[in-house]
Design a protein around this motif. Structure first.
Motif, PDB file in Angstrom:
ATOM      1  N   ILE A  90       0.843  -1.201   0.000  1.00 17.79           N
ATOM      2  CA  ILE A  90       0.000   0.000   0.000  1.00 17.79           C
ATOM      3  C   ILE A  90       0.878   1.250   0.000  1.00 17.79           C
ATOM      4  N   ALA A  91       1.891   1.258   0.858  1.00 17.10           N
ATOM      5  CA  ALA A  91       2.780   2.416   0.949  1.00 17.10           C
ATOM      6  C   ALA A  91       3.515   2.660  -0.366  1.00 17.10           C
ATOM      7  N   SER A  92       3.897   1.581  -1.069  1.00 15.25           N
ATOM      8  CA  SER A  92       4.599   1.729  -2.352  1.00 15.25           C
ATOM      9  C   SER A  92       3.699   2.408  -3.380  1.00 15.25           C
ATOM     10  N   ILE A  93       2.424   2.017  -3.418  1.00 11.27           N
ATOM     11  CA  ILE A  93       1.491   2.638  -4.351  1.00 11.27           C
ATOM     12  C   ILE A  93       1.236   4.087  -3.965  1.00 11.27           C
ATOM     13  N   GLN A  94       1.016   4.332  -2.667  1.00  9.55           N
ATOM     14  CA  GLN A  94       0.799   5.703  -2.211  1.00  9.55           C
ATOM     15  C   GLN A  94       1.981   6.596  -2.579  1.00  9.55           C
ATOM     16  N   SER A  95       3.197   6.085  -2.374  1.00  8.79           N
ATOM     17  CA  SER A  95       4.395   6.889  -2.664  1.00  8.79           C
ATOM     18  C   SER A  95       4.506   7.193  -4.153  1.00  8.79           C
ATOM     19  N   ALA A  96       4.217   6.183  -4.993  1.00  8.85           N
ATOM     20  CA  ALA A  96       4.302   6.392  -6.446  1.00  8.85           C
ATOM     21  C   ALA A  96       3.292   7.444  -6.895  1.00  8.85           C
ATOM     22  N   VAL A  97       2.084   7.376  -6.360  1.00  7.07           N
ATOM     23  CA  VAL A  97       1.047   8.340  -6.716  1.00  7.07           C
ATOM     24  C   VAL A  97       1.401   9.728  -6.185  1.00  7.07           C
ATOM     25  N   ASP A  98       1.847   9.795  -4.935  1.00 12.62           N
ATOM     26  CA  ASP A  98       2.202  11.087  -4.334  1.00 12.62           C
ATOM     27  C   ASP A  98       3.313  11.794  -5.113  1.00 12.62           C
ATOM     28  N   ARG A  99       4.300  11.011  -5.595  1.00 14.66           N
ATOM     29  CA  ARG A  99       5.396  11.620  -6.357  1.00 14.66           C
ATOM     30  C   ARG A  99       4.877  12.298  -7.624  1.00 14.66           C
ATOM     31  N   LEU A 100       3.954  11.633  -8.315  1.00 15.00           N
ATOM     32  CA  LEU A 100       3.408  12.220  -9.540  1.00 15.00           C
ATOM     33  C   LEU A 100       2.586  13.476  -9.243  1.00 15.00           C
ATOM     34  N   ILE A 101       1.818  13.442  -8.154  1.00 16.93           N
ATOM     35  CA  ILE A 101       1.027  14.618  -7.785  1.00 16.93           C
ATOM     36  C   ILE A 101       1.947  15.784  -7.423  1.00 16.93           C
ATOM     37  N   GLN A 102       3.033  15.486  -6.708  1.00 16.26           N
ATOM     38  CA  GLN A 102       3.994  16.531  -6.341  1.00 16.26           C
ATOM     39  C   GLN A 102       4.668  17.118  -7.570  1.00 16.26           C
ATOM     40  N   GLN A 103       4.959  16.264  -8.558  1.00 13.26           N
ATOM     41  CA  GLN A 103       5.579  16.749  -9.789  1.00 13.26           C
ATOM     42  C   GLN A 103       4.672  17.737 -10.517  1.00 13.26           C
ATOM     43  N   ASP A 104       3.364  17.623 -10.293  1.00 19.63           N
ATOM     44  CA  ASP A 104       2.405  18.558 -10.887  1.00 19.63           C
ATOM     45  C   ASP A 104       2.291  19.850 -10.083  1.00 19.63           C
ATOM     46  N   GLY A 105       3.025  19.910  -8.971  1.00 16.00           N
ATOM     47  CA  GLY A 105       2.991  21.108  -8.141  1.00 16.00           C
ATOM     48  C   GLY A 105       1.852  21.146  -7.143  1.00 16.00           C
ATOM     49  N   HIS A 106       1.221  19.979  -6.884  1.00 17.37           N
ATOM     50  CA  HIS A 106       0.101  19.911  -5.949  1.00 17.37           C
ATOM     51  C   HIS A 106       0.514  19.198  -4.657  1.00 17.37           C
ATOM     52  N   ALA A 107      -0.225  19.438  -3.599  1.00 19.59           N
ATOM     53  CA  ALA A 107       0.011  18.770  -2.323  1.00 19.59           C
ATOM     54  C   ALA A 107      -0.760  17.452  -2.310  1.00 19.59           C
ATOM     55  N   PRO A 108      -0.080  16.293  -2.194  1.00 20.49           N
ATOM     56  CA  PRO A 108      -0.765  14.997  -2.246  1.00 20.49           C
ATOM     57  C   PRO A 108      -1.898  14.869  -1.237  1.00 20.49           C
ATOM     58  N   GLY A 109      -1.706  15.413  -0.047  1.00 19.05           N
ATOM     59  CA  GLY A 109      -2.716  15.259   0.993  1.00 19.05           C
ATOM     60  C   GLY A 109      -3.985  16.046   0.734  1.00 19.05           C
ATOM     61  N   LYS A 110      -3.905  17.015  -0.175  1.00 19.85           N
ATOM     62  CA  LYS A 110      -5.072  17.876  -0.440  1.00 19.85           C
ATOM     63  C   LYS A 110      -5.764  17.556  -1.764  1.00 19.85           C
ATOM     64  N   ALA A 111      -5.108  16.736  -2.601  1.00 24.14           N
ATOM     65  CA  ALA A 111      -5.681  16.430  -3.916  1.00 24.14           C
ATOM     66  C   ALA A 111      -6.814  15.413  -3.775  1.00 24.14           C
TER      67      ALA A 111
END
Length: 356
Positions: A90-111
């Motif tokens: 689960i953590a591996s998937i969350q991290s992969a998704v969070d990295r892409l959201i961060q690359q877009d300039g967004h905060a993962p916790g708020k998206a």
């Protein structure tokens, strides 16, 4: 102005290979969100009948399902399995998704994120492991599933029953090209072995298939782990832990020591091996072995090292193509070359290296 409800939609699958059900889920994600993240599971595994295609090949099939205007809205990421630790997966998937959201300039916790999927049976349990994402259910698509596709595709006698119309155009084209490779021939050979194996060892007259008991030895010495290269199917050519089936009159640890010595000719006396055993654990993922339900008992041996004589002598037995001491740092990068779940078995013990 966009009418899509979510900034991001997640689609998780193994895509072995991509079929119409997968395509519909991705299309649903594109309707629901500005950007779709396709998470390709079982990354970095050696080819097998169950996992025949690499991450790159599966990404090609995914992208072949997309129209040109959709390409920029879809990202494809690979995530490895963690068969004995759902939280790590689960953590591996969350991290992969969070990295892409961060690359877009967004905060993962708020998206706001949607998880698109179909709850078909118990195998879909993973869709309930991400409560912080909003689940968007999709109805079942009447089409061949991936298991049926593989069953037909890797059986040369029945491959003709798999028509191009049964699959997305990109998948059908890829599979046609793949049939001309040496990897395809090897997988057909492995499938034939497995079919024969299951027929040969089925309980006569019983509706219940057998459950096998095996042992595997994780042996370390001076920062090295002992591995054997498999000479025969299944997993021909991959690297594995020394081990095998338990005899009718053997205790488990005795079987582990016997298999270890038989496969590697390790020049360490039996009493010393028993004294070097530091830990044991049961590994029972239901689908861990292609041969059938196989429960293995792992044993961790930490050998004392003599700096004057070097690593303990080993020599490949007839069942092994090669045996070698591999630096642990090198082993940690070998996941895609390691047989079945042996990489995860070894790492279970390597986390406690040196502890009594």
């Amino acid at each position: 102005m966009s009418t899509r409800k979510y900034p991001y939609a997640i689609v998780i699958g193994r895509f072995q290979p991509v079929h119409f059900g997968h395509q519909r889920l991705i299309e649903e994600g594109l309707r629901a969100a500005e950007r779709v993240i396709v998470v390709v599971g079982s990354d970095r595994k050696p080819r097998s009948v169950k996992d025949p295609f690499t991450f790159d090949e599966r990404e090609r099939m995914v992208r072949a399902c997309l129209r040109g205007t959709e390409q920029m809205r879809v990202s494809v990421v690979g995530v490895s399995d963690s068969p004995y630790n759902d939280q790590l997966w689960i953590a591996s998937i969350q991290s992969a998704v969070d990295r892409l959201i961060q690359q877009d300039g967004h905060a993962p916790g708020k998206a706001r994120v949607a998880l698109v999927g179909h709850l078909k049976d118990a195998s879909s349990y993973y869709l309930k492991l991400f409560p912080h994402w909003e689940f968007v259910g999709h109805h079942n698509v009447e089409s061949l599933n991936a298991t049926d596709v593989r069953s037909l595709y890797f059986d040369p006698e029945h491959r003709g029953q798999l028509a191009r119309a049964d699959l997305p155009d990109g998948t059908a084209a890829f599979l046609e090209q793949f049939t001309h490779t040496a990897d395809y021939a090897a997988l057909c050979e492995e499938r034939a072995f497995l079919v024969d194996y299951r027929d040969k060892y089925r309980y006569a007259g019983s509706e219940f298939p057998p459950i096998y008991t095996t042992v595997d030895a994780v042996v370390v010495e001076a920062g090295h782990i002992l591995l054997v290269q498999r000479k025969f199917h299944p997993g021909k050519g991959t690297w594995a832990l020394p081990g095998g089936f338990v005899g009718q009159h053997e205790r488990l640890q005795d079987a582990a020591v016997r298999e270890l010595r038989e496969e590697t000719r390790l020049k360490v006396p039996v009493p010393v091996l028993h004294g070097s055993m530091k830990a044991s654990h049961v590994f029972d993922a239901p689908d861990r072995s292609q041969r059938g339900r196989t429960i293995t008992h792992g044993f961790f041996f930490e050998l004392a090292h003599n700096q004057w004589t070097g690593l303990s002598d080993v020599r490949a037995d007839d069942d092994a193509a090669e045996v070698r001491w591999v630096p642990i740092a090198e082993f940690l990068g070998m996941q895609e070359h390691v047989y079945e779940d042996h990489y995860f078995i070894a790492n279970h013990f390597l986390g406690g290296l040196g502890k009594n």
